[in-house]
Design an enzyme around this catalytic site. Sequence first.
Site: not given
Length: 330
Positions: A194, A196
């Site tokens: 992931k 961000r």
Amino acid sequence: MNTKESMIFAGSSGKGFAQRVCDYIGVPLGKSQVIKFSEGNTMVRILEPIRNKEVFFFQPIGMNPNDEFVEILFFMDAFKRASAQSVTAIIPYFSYAKGDKKDEPRVSIRARVCAECLELAGADRVVTMDLHSAQVQGFFKKPVDHLYAMPILTEYVRSLAIDNAVIVSPDSGYAKQARKFASHLGLPVAIGDKTRYGHDEKAEVLDVVGEVKDKNCVIVDDFTISGGTLVSLAVELKRRGAERIIACLSHNIISEEGVKKLEASPIDTIISTDTVENPHIAGHKKFKTITVAPLFAEAVMRTHDRESLSPLFEQASERILKSVFEYDKE
């Protein structure tokens, strides 16, 4: 638990959870009052004597973190000024644990500030669950008991009898806890990659390490706010051939917009605990709440009896699980 020596109280957002704890122990919830003035000021009041008593105070820092945190501080001060022998702040969800480091210029380490404020206000001990960053315990000079939802969540997942399953962590940061989850259930692990890009709670899953094709995926994480990570991961899992997808969260502080995202996502069910009372999920069939109040109740009783809490960290007793599943049937 001797009510002549100890009492349980709760703030405005912790009353429901604290009442479930009291029901498990078999003691009444102490009487208190929170007054909100028109200009935004908060006043708290204890409505019965607590002199020389051991006090346990329940309040999450969750859906309204600033107001809830201020309430805790005022109650700590009120208990001490009313001559309580000791005060344990039981914070099922500690929202500011996300602010655990100075990772960019000119920012506050919010968790450290909160820890110092709680101690200065009068907390002698803190009990919490699944801190976003476990090192936050080190910000306190007073003892911190860090409970985990995993022993209860794993047993609930086991009761679903999901075959050909795999535990999925949304990122490498939660991989260690995901492996513990998988170890309890005897299942393999897959890990999402992931990224961000800012503080807007938007995250994107770029890759998945591990075999998920034709498998039933159980995503595990500590909490979600926007639902973005869960949805992005679920879409990627489906793209890679996953079958059924469910999610297990230690805390559910999902926003109203996040609920809409998850309702429209490939995720079948979102299982979470009751550490925070979230009005946004009420009436939505995809969301399933199970209680961890019995676990906290056992922590209260063990603290009162001067016993170790470490047996609660890895495994839930039959008594705890029986109470959890009875609550689930209500």
